[in-house]
Design a protein around this motif. Structure first.
Motif, short mmCIF file in Angstrom:
data_model
loop_
_atom_site.label_atom_id
_atom_site.label_comp_id
_atom_site.label_asym_id
_atom_site.label_seq_id
_atom_site.Cartn_x
_atom_site.Cartn_y
_atom_site.Cartn_z
N GLY B 578 0.82 -1.21 0.00
CA GLY B 578 0.00 0.00 0.00
C GLY B 578 0.85 1.25 0.00
O GLY B 578 2.06 1.21 0.22
N GLU B 579 0.20 2.35 -0.26
CA GLU B 579 0.86 3.65 -0.26
C GLU B 579 0.18 4.53 0.78
O GLU B 579 -0.98 4.31 1.15
CB GLU B 579 0.74 4.33 -1.63
CG GLU B 579 1.35 3.55 -2.77
CD GLU B 579 2.87 3.63 -2.76
OE1 GLU B 579 3.41 4.74 -2.71
OE2 GLU B 579 3.51 2.55 -2.78
N GLY B 580 0.88 5.55 1.21
CA GLY B 580 0.27 6.49 2.14
C GLY B 580 0.88 7.86 1.98
O GLY B 580 1.98 8.00 1.42
N ALA B 612 -4.85 -1.97 -2.72
CA ALA B 612 -5.69 -2.76 -3.64
C ALA B 612 -6.58 -1.84 -4.49
O ALA B 612 -7.76 -2.14 -4.71
CB ALA B 612 -6.53 -3.77 -2.86
N GLY B 613 -6.02 -0.74 -4.92
CA GLY B 613 -6.76 0.15 -5.82
C GLY B 613 -7.76 1.06 -5.13
O GLY B 613 -8.46 1.82 -5.79
N GLU B 614 -7.86 1.00 -3.81
CA GLU B 614 -8.81 1.85 -3.09
C GLU B 614 -8.05 2.88 -2.26
O GLU B 614 -7.16 2.52 -1.50
CB GLU B 614 -9.72 1.01 -2.20
CG GLU B 614 -10.69 0.17 -3.00
CD GLU B 614 -11.61 -0.64 -2.13
OE1 GLU B 614 -12.81 -0.37 -2.13
OE2 GLU B 614 -11.11 -1.56 -1.47
N ARG B 615 -8.43 4.14 -2.43
CA ARG B 615 -7.79 5.23 -1.68
C ARG B 615 -8.78 5.72 -0.63
O ARG B 615 -9.97 5.89 -0.92
CB ARG B 615 -7.42 6.36 -2.64
CG ARG B 615 -6.74 7.54 -1.96
CD ARG B 615 -6.33 8.57 -2.98
NE ARG B 615 -5.19 8.15 -3.73
CZ ARG B 615 -3.92 8.39 -3.38
NH1 ARG B 615 -3.66 9.06 -2.28
NH2 ARG B 615 -2.92 7.97 -4.13
N PHE B 616 -8.30 5.94 0.55
CA PHE B 616 -9.20 6.34 1.65
C PHE B 616 -8.40 7.06 2.72
O PHE B 616 -7.17 6.96 2.79
CB PHE B 616 -9.89 5.11 2.24
CG PHE B 616 -8.93 4.08 2.79
CD1 PHE B 616 -8.60 4.06 4.13
CD2 PHE B 616 -8.36 3.13 1.95
CE1 PHE B 616 -7.71 3.13 4.62
CE2 PHE B 616 -7.46 2.19 2.44
CZ PHE B 616 -7.14 2.20 3.78
N THR B 617 -9.13 7.79 3.54
CA THR B 617 -8.52 8.44 4.70
C THR B 617 -8.52 7.44 5.85
O THR B 617 -9.54 6.82 6.11
CB THR B 617 -9.35 9.67 5.12
OG1 THR B 617 -9.48 10.53 4.00
CG2 THR B 617 -8.70 10.43 6.25
N LEU B 680 -25.82 -1.00 2.44
CA LEU B 680 -24.86 -0.72 1.37
C LEU B 680 -24.04 0.49 1.79
O LEU B 680 -24.62 1.54 2.14
CB LEU B 680 -25.62 -0.44 0.08
CG LEU B 680 -24.78 -0.45 -1.18
CD1 LEU B 680 -24.26 -1.84 -1.47
CD2 LEU B 680 -25.61 0.06 -2.35
N LEU B 681 -22.75 0.33 1.79
CA LEU B 681 -21.87 1.40 2.27
C LEU B 681 -21.25 2.14 1.10
O LEU B 681 -20.89 1.53 0.09
CB LEU B 681 -20.77 0.80 3.15
CG LEU B 681 -21.26 -0.05 4.33
CD1 LEU B 681 -20.08 -0.64 5.10
CD2 LEU B 681 -22.12 0.78 5.26
N GLY B 682 -21.08 3.44 1.27
CA GLY B 682 -20.54 4.27 0.20
C GLY B 682 -19.02 4.29 0.18
O GLY B 682 -18.37 3.31 0.58
N GLU B 683 -18.45 5.38 -0.26
CA GLU B 683 -17.00 5.50 -0.35
C GLU B 683 -16.39 5.30 1.04
O GLU B 683 -16.83 5.91 2.01
CB GLU B 683 -16.62 6.88 -0.88
CG GLU B 683 -16.93 7.08 -2.35
CD GLU B 683 -16.14 6.12 -3.21
OE1 GLU B 683 -14.91 6.06 -3.06
OE2 GLU B 683 -16.76 5.40 -4.01
N PRO B 684 -15.36 4.48 1.14
CA PRO B 684 -14.78 4.22 2.46
C PRO B 684 -14.29 5.50 3.15
O PRO B 684 -13.58 6.30 2.54
CB PRO B 684 -13.60 3.29 2.16
CG PRO B 684 -13.92 2.67 0.84
CD PRO B 684 -14.71 3.69 0.09
N ASN B 685 -14.72 5.67 4.37
CA ASN B 685 -14.28 6.79 5.22
C ASN B 685 -14.48 8.15 4.56
O ASN B 685 -13.67 9.06 4.73
CB ASN B 685 -12.80 6.62 5.61
CG ASN B 685 -12.60 5.44 6.53
OD1 ASN B 685 -13.56 4.86 7.02
ND2 ASN B 685 -11.36 5.07 6.76
#
Lengths: 298, 763
Positions: B578-580, B612-617, B680-685
């Motif tokens: 992962g990246e940060g 895994a292709g998902e960016r989140f706070t 159903l959950l939306g965009e993570p965080n």
């Protein structure tokens, strides 16, 4: 005096902050989610696609969706495109009760079926196109996997319970095609009066047991037992023939299954696999069966 | 060869070196400024009070030592044309001892660090922070702008967008894996044993490494060399005591501190007399022993031992059943040897051992039918050896060092495949062994009084996992006597990663971290940062502003859980690279007056992760945090303290709809449905919880009596955490059929109003 002023200022500030405390917030959803479900089964002549619309409320113990009529649903197989029609006469439908005898739930209007020339072929690619009267479009792709090769158990194996009566231990060896992302095992008694129960209480009789993607090593599955009843009365059988049904799914179904199975909530990005434009899944499966015989303790 | 050159050059100049100590106890005074006004030469002593002023021409000079909280002292020193002149300063403590918030230094004075330095806290600040039952070293660090807390329940440190596994906490040079009690509610380090706390939140010098986000150095007291002293506290749930004094011969000292809870004793007694049905068999202890001895004039050797343990039993309800048991504990030991060589060289050697172990055993049934629902053992170990050489020149301070670490991590987690524990823990067994070697070379160059430059490089070699070259730079320029600008940048690498999933909601409650070695496929995690800062200080006030940008690469992260509300906090496999990134602006202001003092910190920051292709706070992040700590003296003996924390809400994943996933039934060739709905959950965080704020207050007053011929100070104290009972939100969790009968978002609260009280004593 300064301390007093400071305390007063803090109290005023604190009082203003009390508004941050929140009681539970009602969840109302503006958007009614579209759901599209289809699994193409290798060897089958017919294909079916379920198109539904989830209600705003949803929730436990209430019907949470309704069928969507009037959709233009097509399956593209190479140069052939088949337009599916709602409720093909004689077809069982897209949605069945989880167990025989459970209350039927009909969605025939939202169930689009059709016959593919030459049937569904393993290792072939298929495209799904759905267009709704509202203008919404859904597109999906799948490559139907090949079935697993069952190395063990051998056909008609007679399986006896463990000596301590801890149920049956089923030792499996499978050759899984590389395109498969998930293999499940369903153990069904071939006699309607009988049931075979997995050891895990979370999985009911006749329900699929997820095996993941087994490697070359053997996999052990425990069965709690097998029992038969006639008109509700337990009867003893010397042997109970059973069918092991191995379903090899593609990676899209594997992703969908891992994200949604038994979950109280699901990320929207995970609630769709193999398709864009709707929740649900467009996937392929190949089935391999093996007959064994369970020999219960006397 | 290098050593020989150093050695030859060492004897070409005269050097004044020595130690700055406290008058009376002769404990070292850390970071004292030592100056020769006639030569306009100055330096800063290290954390053990050692200083060296090389290249001094022959003559007679006034040498002056100053430190916050102490009266300055001057000595006339005669320096010959060659060799070394050793000087020991003993500084008297200032009469007013109720000033824990110290404003250190001015821009024109030499700084202990070239470039953005560490945030430095004296141990006395710990008693300023109103505590949750126990005075807490780590929660005190959470008052710094670089450090965030994930929740009221955890004293784990989240530094500049980094997760706790990216922090290296060193106690006297020994790494601590999990210095927590009660799952992380408070730190397991006795505050009475601590002398100083340094937090390097970025742009570390090359001598520090091994982690991506921060290095926290906790240095314990040596203990007095003149007489036996003792101090301690009796609080609501535990008591602690420490005793220190001289070793025989007068050239050394010892410090022994220990703490134990008596929750179990109380509940045992209450159960025995029928007040409660069942005792709470929970106990924790921690202890620290340190021995220090001089070697020659300025050499010293010290040995430090640390231990903490806790155990929670759940007594069996029926005869024949076995008790369920949770147990955790840490051990650490370090040996330091420091020896000046010929005045301009200082050699230090360090060996350390650290371990953390946990055991969880739960049973069901009795007799022959008994089986374990969970049987878990984990052990983390690090053995290290390090050597460092410092060469003091007139305008240069050159450091070189090498460190080797031998890590071993053993996990054996078995559990029933279905049920409560299956939701919490994966089942896994693994043993990781990793050996890392690190080396560094760094030069601090102070060409003028106003300018300091630092250039260094560190190399981390972790066998097959990888090798990284890690350059570090720093600079500090005093624009005026009050104002200095700093800049620093560096590259960092880390060979370990956590098995925790920070996105699991349980991570808010539990601070324990279980580490493993990075594998060959993922390689070393790396990062780089750039820090620009300004420091302003005059008599009584200091302000520090830092802006930073940080990038993290190759982080071993689990993919985002599909279902964050039930995601296990422990993940055994499936880690991805992962990246940060994080960037922010931080302000730390301190002001002291005749009647009290205030420390205010503010941080504006952003942070993200991509896996895994998902960016989140990350879920622990707050965009704004203001943390103000103030005290007001009441006469000469009393003190009121208050801490106000204001923060913007932490991220959570919004519910955007209702959903009922269908499952394909291969037996029937169609989909089936059960009657369980899903949200159903939306965009993570992508949304934020309501803002956070909390006011803690405390009051204390000291009384001095003469007992056994000695003045003894007794200080009763009372503290209240969340005095206004603000129901801050920890978690927002959707539920079907809530209080109103419909679908609702429920908010789980943070800590409520919690008072604590006790008595401290000191003689």
């Amino acid at each position: 005096m300064e301390v007093l002023k400071l305390l007063v200022a803090l109290l005023v500030f604190a009082a203003a902050g009390c508004g941050l405390t929140r009681d539970p917030a009602a969840l109302d959803f503006d958007e009614r989610q579209l759901g599209v479900y289809s699994v193409l089964r290798a060897g089958a002549d017919t294909v079916s696609v379920l198109v539904i619309r989830y209600s705003e409320k949803g929730g436990s113990f209430q019907p949470a969706f309704e069928p969507v009529a009037g959709a233009d649903v097509r399956i593209v197989a190479g140069a052939d495109t088949v337009r599916l029609v709602a409720e093909l006469p004689g077809f069982r439908g897209c949605l069945v009760p989880p167990q025989p005898g459970a209350p039927e739930f009909s969605v025939s209007e939202g169930c689009y079926t059709g016959v593919l020339p030459g049937g569904v072929r393993a290792a072939a690619r298929y495209e799904l196109l759905v267009r709704l009267p509202t203008g919404e479009r859904v597109r999906g792709f799948t490559q139907v996997p090949r079935p697993v090769e069952i190395v063990a158990p051998v056909a008609n194996l007679e399986l006896r319970p463990e000596p301590d009566d801890a149920g049956f231990v089923l030792s499996l060896r499978l050759d899984v095609p590389p395109e498969a992302g998930l293999v499940t095992l369903t153990v069904e008694a071939l006699d309607e009066e009988c049931l075979v129960s997995p050891a895990s209480e979370a999985i009911g009789p006749g329900q699929p047991i997820p095996l993941g993607v087994p490697g070359a090593d053997s996999v052990v599955v425990r069965l709690a037992g097998a029992s038969c009843r006639i008109n509700g009365t337990p009867v003893q059988r010397d042997s109970i023939p059973a069918r092991l049904r191995f379903a090899a799914y593609d990676t899209a179904y594997a992703r969908y299954f891992m994200a949604t199975n038994g979950r109280g909530s699901v990320l929207r990005s995970r609630a769709a696999a193999g398709l864009d434009g709707a929740l649900g899944v467009f996937a392929g499966v190949a089935i391999a069966d093996r007959r064994i015989v369970l020999v219960p303790s006397p | 060869m290098l050593f020989a050159i150093f050695f030859a050059l060492t004897f070409s100049f005269s050097t004044i070196n020595g130690t700055v100590r406290v008058e009376g106890s002769r404990e070292p005074v850390p970071y004292a400024v030592v100056q020769i006004p006639e030569l306009r030469r100055s330096t800063v002593a290290d954390e053990r009070g050692y200083f060296a002023l090389p290249s001094i021409p022959a003559g007679s000079y006034t040498v002056r030592a100053t430190a916050p909280g102490f009266l300055p002292r001057e000595r006339r020193v005669q320096v010959s044309s060659e060799g070394t002149t050793a000087v020991e300063f003993t500084l008297p403590q200032r009469a007013v001892a109720l000033d824990p918030i110290e404003v250190r230094g001015r821009a024109s004075e030499p700084a202990a660090a070239v470039g953005p330095g560490p945030a430095r806290l004296d141990a006395s600040v710990v008693e300023l922070v109103p505590a949750l039952a126990e005075a807490d070293v780590l929660r005190t660090l959470q008052t710094l702008p670089s450090v965030q807390a994930s929740s009221d329940f955890s004293s784990a440190l989240y530094v500049r967008g980094g997760s706790p596994d990216q922090n290296l906490i060193l106690l006297d040079g020994a790494p601590l894996f999990n210095p927590f009690h009660l799952g992380g509610v408070f730190a397991a380090v006795d505050p009475d044993a601590i002398a100083t706390m340094d937090v390097y939140a970025g742009a570390f010098p090359a001598r520090l490494g091994g982690r991506l986000s921060s290095i926290v150095e906790l240095w314990t007291r040596d203990g007095g060399r003149d007489r036996i002293r003792s101090q301690g506290s009796v609080g609501l749930i535990s008591a602690r005591a420490s005793v220190d004094g001289p070793l025989p011969g007068g050239d050394g000292s010892f410090l022994l501190s220990a703490r134990r809870t008596y929750l179990d004793l109380f509940t045992d007694a209450a159960a025995a007399v029928g007040l409660i049905e069942k005792p709470l068999p929970y106990g924790f202890t921690d202890a620290h022993l340190k021995l220090t001895h001089d070697v020659g004039k300025l050499g010293r050797v010290s040995a430090s031992f640390y231990t903490d343990d806790e155990e929670l039993l759940d007594y069996a309800e029926r005869p024949g059943e076995r008790d369920d048991r949770f147990a955790w504990g840490s051990r650490a030991a370090s040996l330091h040897y420091r020896q000046p060589i010929g005045g301009s060289l200082l050699a230090t050697f360090r060996a350390a051992y650290s371990s953390f172990g946990s055991t969880v055993d739960f049973f069901e049934g009795a007799g022959a039918a008994e089986f374990r629902t969970i049987d878990s053992d984990a052990k983390l170990r690090d053995v290290l050896a390090a050597a460092e050489l410092t060469w003091y020149r007139r305008t240069h301070e050159v450091r070189a060092g090498i460190q080797a670490d031998w890590y071993r991590f053993d996990y054996d987690v078995r559990r029933e495949p279905v049920g409560f524990f299956a939701e919490l823990f994966p089942e896994f067994r693994r043993t990781d062994r990793l050996q890392t070697t690190e080396a560094f070379l760094e030069d601090e160059w102070r060409p003028t009084d106003a300018l300091g430059l630092r250039v260094g490089v560190r190399v981390l070699h972790a066998g097959e996992v990888g090798t990284e070259v890690l350059p570090r730079i720093g600079a500090r320029y005093a624009l005026t006597p009050q104002l200095a600008l700093t800049v620093g940048a560096g590259r960092y690498a880390q060979a370990l990663h956590s098995l925790r999933d920070e996105e699991s909601l349980a991570a808010s409650y539990l601070a324990y971290d279980l580490l493993v070695a990075a594998n060959r496929e993922l390689g070393l995690a790396t990062g780089e940062d750039l820090v620009l800062g300004a420091e302003w200080a005059n008599a009584g006030t200091s302000v520090r502003v830092d802006g930073y940008a940080k990038r993290l690469h190759n982080l071993a992260l689990p993919p985002l859980p599909s279902e964050p509300f039930e995601a296990p906090v422990l993940v055994a496999d499936g880690f991805r690279a992962g990246e940060g990134s994080a960037q922010g602006l931080e302000l730390l202001a301190r002001h002291e007056t005749g009647w009290g003092g205030i420390q205010a910190s503010y941080a504006l920051s952003s942070a993200d992760r991509e896996v895994a292709g998902e960016r989140f706070t990350p879920r622990f992040h707050r965009r704004h945090v203001l943390d103000a700590l103030a005290f007001r003296t009441l006469g000469e003996r009393g003190r009121l303290t208050a801490r106000l924390v204001l923060g913007s809400g932490q991220p959570y994943t919004p519910v955007v709809g209702a959903f009922q996933p269908l499952e394909y039934d291969p037996a029937q060739g169609a989909f089936t449905r059960d009657f369980r709905g899903s949200f159903l959950l939306g965009e993570p965080n992508s949304e934020r919880l309501p803002g956070y704020w909390r006011l803690d207050v405390g009051a204390r007053r000291s009384y001095t009596r003469r007992w056994f011929g000695r003045p003894t100070t007794i200080t009763p104290f009372a503290q209240i955490v969340n005095v206004l009972n603000t129901r801050n939100v920890l978690i927002a969790e959707p539920t079907f059929f809530g209080e109103t009968g419909g679908n609702e978002l429920e908010f789980q609260p943070q800590l409520p109003f919690l008072p604590t009280f006790g008595v401290e004593w000191k003689f």
